[in-house]
Structures are given as structure tokens and as C-alpha cells.
Design an enzyme around this catalytic site. Sequence first.
Site, PDB file in Angstrom:
ATOM      1  N   LYS A   1       0.846  -1.203   0.000  1.00  0.00           N
ATOM      2  CA  LYS A   1       0.000   0.000   0.000  1.00  0.00           C
ATOM      3  C   LYS A   1       0.879   1.249   0.000  1.00  0.00           C
ATOM      4  CE  LYS A   1      -1.882   2.952   3.044  1.00  0.00           C
ATOM      5  NZ  LYS A   1      -2.096   4.124   2.194  1.00  0.00           N
TER       6      LYS A   1
ATOM      7  N   GLU B   1      10.282   1.160  10.139  1.00  0.00           N
ATOM      8  CA  GLU B   1      11.224   2.241   9.803  1.00  0.00           C
ATOM      9  C   GLU B   1      10.479   3.539  10.079  1.00  0.00           C
ATOM     10  OE1 GLU B   1      14.294   1.794   8.762  1.00  0.00           O
ATOM     11  OE2 GLU B   1      14.338  -0.252   7.993  1.00  0.00           O
TER      12      GLU B   1
ATOM     13  N   CYS C   1      13.404  10.885   6.573  1.00  0.00           N
ATOM     14  CA  CYS C   1      13.419  10.345   7.935  1.00  0.00           C
ATOM     15  C   CYS C   1      14.782  10.524   8.589  1.00  0.00           C
ATOM     16  CB  CYS C   1      13.028   8.879   7.903  1.00  0.00           C
ATOM     17  SG  CYS C   1      13.960   7.957   6.677  1.00  0.00           S
TER      18      CYS C   1
ATOM     19  N   GLU D   1      10.210  15.534  15.477  1.00  0.00           N
ATOM     20  CA  GLU D   1      10.472  15.523  14.039  1.00  0.00           C
ATOM     21  C   GLU D   1       9.572  16.549  13.342  1.00  0.00           C
ATOM     22  OE1 GLU D   1       9.110  12.125  11.671  1.00  0.00           O
ATOM     23  OE2 GLU D   1      11.122  12.023  10.829  1.00  0.00           O
TER      24      GLU D   1
HETATM   25  P1  NAP Z   1       2.286   8.020   8.236  1.00  0.00           P
HETATM   26  O1  NAP Z   1       1.261   9.034   8.421  1.00  0.00           O
HETATM   27  O2  NAP Z   1       2.646   7.162   9.382  1.00  0.00           O
HETATM   28  O3  NAP Z   1       1.828   7.140   7.006  1.00  0.00           O
HETATM   29  C1  NAP Z   1       2.614   6.107   6.486  1.00  0.00           C
HETATM   30  C2  NAP Z   1       1.737   5.101   5.780  1.00  0.00           C
HETATM   31  O4  NAP Z   1       0.925   4.428   6.740  1.00  0.00           O
HETATM   32  C3  NAP Z   1       0.774   5.722   4.777  1.00  0.00           C
HETATM   33  O5  NAP Z   1       0.658   4.838   3.687  1.00  0.00           O
HETATM   34  C4  NAP Z   1      -0.507   5.799   5.590  1.00  0.00           C
HETATM   35  O6  NAP Z   1      -1.668   5.830   4.800  1.00  0.00           O
HETATM   36  C5  NAP Z   1      -0.427   4.516   6.373  1.00  0.00           C
HETATM   37  N1  NAP Z   1      -1.213   4.475   7.603  1.00  0.00           N
HETATM   38  C6  NAP Z   1      -1.707   5.510   8.323  1.00  0.00           C
HETATM   39  N2  NAP Z   1      -2.368   5.049   9.398  1.00  0.00           N
HETATM   40  C7  NAP Z   1      -2.305   3.701   9.346  1.00  0.00           C
HETATM   41  C8  NAP Z   1      -2.808   2.651  10.172  1.00  0.00           C
HETATM   42  N3  NAP Z   1      -3.489   2.897  11.289  1.00  0.00           N
HETATM   43  N4  NAP Z   1      -2.555   1.374   9.813  1.00  0.00           N
HETATM   44  C9  NAP Z   1      -1.847   1.105   8.717  1.00  0.00           C
HETATM   45  N5  NAP Z   1      -1.374   2.042   7.885  1.00  0.00           N
HETATM   46  C10 NAP Z   1      -1.581   3.332   8.204  1.00  0.00           C
HETATM   47  O7  NAP Z   1       3.674   8.657   7.770  1.00  0.00           O
HETATM   48  P2  NAP Z   1       3.873   9.643   6.574  1.00  0.00           P
HETATM   49  O8  NAP Z   1       3.401  10.972   7.029  1.00  0.00           O
HETATM   50  O9  NAP Z   1       3.356   9.079   5.302  1.00  0.00           O
HETATM   51  O10 NAP Z   1       5.468   9.633   6.417  1.00  0.00           O
HETATM   52  C11 NAP Z   1       6.275  10.436   7.156  1.00  0.00           C
HETATM   53  C12 NAP Z   1       6.905   9.663   8.285  1.00  0.00           C
HETATM   54  O11 NAP Z   1       7.587   8.518   7.782  1.00  0.00           O
HETATM   55  C13 NAP Z   1       7.952  10.459   8.990  1.00  0.00           C
HETATM   56  O12 NAP Z   1       7.806  10.303  10.384  1.00  0.00           O
HETATM   57  C14 NAP Z   1       9.253   9.835   8.532  1.00  0.00           C
HETATM   58  O13 NAP Z   1      10.306  10.001   9.417  1.00  0.00           O
HETATM   59  C15 NAP Z   1       8.880   8.427   8.343  1.00  0.00           C
HETATM   60  N6  NAP Z   1       9.799   7.760   7.428  1.00  0.00           N
HETATM   61  C16 NAP Z   1      10.701   6.865   7.920  1.00  0.00           C
HETATM   62  C17 NAP Z   1      11.605   6.250   7.092  1.00  0.00           C
HETATM   63  C18 NAP Z   1      12.609   5.274   7.629  1.00  0.00           C
HETATM   64  O14 NAP Z   1      13.195   4.538   6.835  1.00  0.00           O
HETATM   65  N7  NAP Z   1      12.838   5.208   8.923  1.00  0.00           N
HETATM   66  C19 NAP Z   1      11.584   6.513   5.731  1.00  0.00           C
HETATM   67  C20 NAP Z   1      10.652   7.422   5.237  1.00  0.00           C
HETATM   68  C21 NAP Z   1       9.764   8.028   6.106  1.00  0.00           C
HETATM   69  P3  NAP Z   1      -2.243   7.203   4.167  1.00  0.00           P
HETATM   70  O15 NAP Z   1      -1.923   7.078   2.749  1.00  0.00           O
HETATM   71  O16 NAP Z   1      -3.708   7.212   4.410  1.00  0.00           O
HETATM   72  O17 NAP Z   1      -1.541   8.343   4.842  1.00  0.00           O
END
Ligand code: NAP
Length: 511
Positions: A216, A291, A325, A422
Site C-alpha cells: 500500500k 522504519e 526520515c 520531528e
Molecule cells: P504516516 O502518516 O505514518 O503514514 C505512512 C503510511 O501508513 C501511509 O501509507 C498511511 O496511509 C499509512 N497508515 C496511516 N495510518 C495507518 C494505520 N493505522 N494502519 C496502517 N497504515 C496506516 O507517515 P507519513 O506521514 O506518510 O510519512 C512520514 C513519516 O515517515 C515520517 O515520520 C518519517 O520520518 C517516516 N519515514 C521513515 C523512514 C525510515 O526509513 N525510517 C523513511 C521514510 C519516512 P495514508 O496514505 O492514508 O496516509
Amino acid sequence: MAKAIAKKNTTAKSAAPKKAAPAVKKNTIKLSFDTLHYAPAPESKSSAKIDAQYNLFINGKFVKSQSGQYYDTINPATEEKITSVAEGNAKDVDIAVKAARKAYEGVWGKMPAKERSKYIYRIARMIQERARELSIIETLDGGKPIRESRDVDVPLAANHFFYNAGWADKLSYAFPNKNPQPLGVAGQILPWNFPLLMAAWKIAPALATGNAVVLKPAKTTSLTALKLAEIIQEADLPPGVVNIITGNGSSMGMALVNHPDVNKIAFTGSTDVGKVIQKAIAGTNKKLTLELGGKGANIIFDDAALDQAVEGIINGIFFNQGHVCCAGSRLFVQESVYPEVLRKLKDRIATLIVGDPLDKNTDIGAINSKQQLDTIQKYINIGKKEGAEIIESTCAMPKKGFFCRPTLFTNLAQSSRLVQEEIFGPVLTIQTFRTDDEVIEKANNTPFGLSAGVWTDKGSKVFNMTTKLRAGVVWANTFNKFDPTSPFGGYKESGFGREGGMHGLAAYLRV
Ligand code: NAP
Ligand code: MG
């Protein structure tokens, strides 16, 4: 192959899936293997044509969602709609997981590793061939500068497939028992900051190890994952091995996490959602890698080559608008060189161009969504209220779209929310230090532990710092360097498990 792709793309009918092929067709193998190096493939003339609607990719076919509904995906640089994408729900998840299970138990699970490898290699070549199209669509949908999509995201995505293609038939040599087994069906959930790259980073090792996938992408950036689905279909990967479903995270994403026939969840995203997923799968025996967020420390010692360090700091925080990230979002400067570093930083941010992501001269593109822009603005206001000193560039700003000026903050307490949380935007906090121990203590003092950077002329200092900084990666005299051979992942609230390299493969195996 370039010709074949261009031709197939013109007719919807020819995109219909073929019967599960137990092995790669001979004539296409020849075309795929015409060169065996990673150099750019000859690009096809495929244009960045975007259809009016995109559907789910399940069992090798593009299909409407069970609800029949669609959501709009917009270009954050213009706020205009690009296209509509199918809104999947829990029923679609179930259909996709069943398709994945069938592929895993059937043709994919029985295929010799060497054959799997050829499919993965072929996907890598096809990404290269469609590099231009993928770069443009990545930039339109997500807002990142075209230079970055073209020079980083897309080539690195291809490299992840190349690297993992090489592993598929060597697993039994690398892991303790002679015959490591795949886990089964992997559910993979992506963030919006590196949409195609994250898809490659997750799919390639899962395929190399013989798993089937339901993936997804994030809602604001689903398009390049769906383009990858087209490539996977063109590559004749047996139906069901990779399924790409689009929809809401909290409903459809959660349904994937909770599906009883999924064996592993690989999640990249925020720490908050990571914790929700961790709780949801507790006790289910599913494997999990997370991650999550970060708050990377970039540390300049007084013996560093300062011009080089300043360039590294700029790249560390402003690459991809700071939506990284492992961004170097906290700068620590040794006191004796602080005035000089600050002056150089101010001069450098004055030269950065914020604007049209499709323009090759743009340094900082659009913030991915209105919601993310509001979050960044909230932190900037917190900083002002806390009495920190703010240094904003005065660059020209586009009239429309979601944009943010490169912003520096000084005079911050270690406890400031800007230092601890963050922000995920082009905002850098700057603190000073006197001794190694002081900076180690401060750098480690956040809930995160994903990345750090050290700028110094002394090798001994690099080694001392790398053992003491609690971060999954510590770069020395460089920053934001990525390679498929390196394991990547965090300490503390940045998650657990590693992706990339041999360790990333282990996360998809029973060894
Ligand atoms: P997010 O809001 O956590 O969303 C990530 C993904 O999870 C999206 O596809 C989201 O769907 C989905 N999601 C949301 N709620 C969920 C739930 N309850 N159950 C399952 N899936 C769910 O994060 P983001 O805003 O997209 O990304 C930014 C974050 O990612 C930052 O904190 C960043 O640091 C982190 N990140 C970490 C890494 C790493 O390798 N450590 C790499 C890249 C990013 P939707 O499409 O509906 O939002
Ligand atoms: Mg978008």
C-alpha cells in the site's frame, strides 16, 4: 524491450494479464540480459502520460475497487488535481492477500531462485528504460525537485532491484542453514517522501527471498507505485506475486496489518502509526519491521573542512524539502567555529531557489501536502514563541502551491520541541558545543536514533563518535548517502529491524 513497452502501453487490451508463466520467456530473457551492468539503460520514448483514472493492481490485473470509489491525487506545486486513484477497502485487501497466497503456494513458491532473479533483474532494467517518465510523475505527484527524482529516487530504485536480483540464488550460501525459507505473504506500507524508492526498497528483497507481496503506497503519492505495477505486469511476473492496492491508511492499511493470512508487515512511516501497528499485531506471530521517524544530528568539529561541511549540512536538511526520515535536522557546531559556520550557512541559504519542482534549477520543491505545510508552520511558530532566533531566507516564493522557505533556528534549549520532535520540513535547528562528551550527550538526547553525521579531519574522532552516537547510520564527512548494500534502520523510536543489504533479506526469511 523499449519498443515492446511503448507498443503495449498504447492499447488497454494488451495490458490484460497473461497466464501464470512458470519461467521467463526465452526471447525476453535475451533482451533483459543484453548488458549486465548497472549503467543507465537506453531510455524508451515513453512519455509521462497520465491516465484519467488508476485502479488497483491485483492478481496481475488492474481492477476497480470493491467500493467503486476514487480519490483525487493532486500536484502540491499547483494544488491542481492530477488524476483519480481507486479507493480500496478491507474487501480489496482480502482479495489481494488471497491472490498473493495463491501465487506463493503455487508458481512463485515452486520457481527456482535463479528464475526469480531474472524477473527482478528485468524489473530493474524496465525502471531504467522508463526513468524519464517515472521521474516526471514522481515530481508531479510528490513535489520533489526533478533533479532529485531523476538523479536519486529513480536510479536508486533500479539499483535496489539489481542488487536483490543478484541475491536470489545465493541465499543458501549466506545464511546459517542451507535452505532458508520465505515467510509467505508480506504486507508493506509506504510513506509519501520517497514513493517509488520505498516501493523498490520493500518489494525487491521480498521477491529475492521468494515472498509474495501486498503493498500500500501513501495516498498523496500513489502514482509511481502504480507505474511500477505496470512495469511488473509488462515484466510478466506471475499474477499475484506483487499486488499494489491504494486507499486510506487507517482503514485499508489497518485491514492489511490485521489480515490473518499475512505473515509479515514491513512499515515505513511515522512513529505514531508505527506504535499503532506494533500494538495491533502483538501476539499474532507476524514478523514486523518498522522504519520510523528521526531527528538526525549533524556535528561540525573545529578541524572540519568548513565549506564542505556547510554543503553537507545544506544537503542534509534541504534535500527533498527536509521530508527525509534521516534528515540532518539538528546541527551542532563546535563553539570556536560557530560564527564562521553560521555566516557561511546564511550566505548559502540565500542562494537556494524555492519553486517549480519541474525546473532543473529548483533546489527546494513543494511541501507534499497542505497538512504537512501546516505542521511545519506550527513548529516555526512554536520556535518563535519560545524566543529562539529565526533566520529565514528571503527568496522569491511561488504564488500557488505548498511551499516553505529554508529556515534556521538558533538559541534553542535542548528541551525545545523543535530540537526534540520531528518537523519533516526545511527547518534546521543550530546548537553549539565545546567537548566531544557534551555533543554526544546532546546528540543522543532525543527519542529517536536513525542517523547522524560527523564532520572532522580526524579519523580517530570519527571512530570514537560512531561507537557512541546511538544512530542506525553515522556518516563521516558526507550525509544522505544511500546504497542498497547497506542495512538501514533505527534505534529507539526510529523503529527496529533493518532494511537493505543482507540484513534486509534476513527480515524476509526463516533462517
Ligand atoms: P504516516 O502518516 O505514518 O503514514 C505512512 C503510511 O501508513 C501511509 O501509507 C498511511 O496511509 C499509512 N497508515 C496511516 N495510518 C495507518 C494505520 N493505522 N494502519 C496502517 N497504515 C496506516 O507517515 P507519513 O506521514 O506518510 O510519512 C512520514 C513519516 O515517515 C515520517 O515520520 C518519517 O520520518 C517516516 N519515514 C521513515 C523512514 C525510515 O526509513 N525510517 C523513511 C521514510 C519516512 P495514508 O496514505 O492514508 O496516509
Ligand atoms: Mg500527490
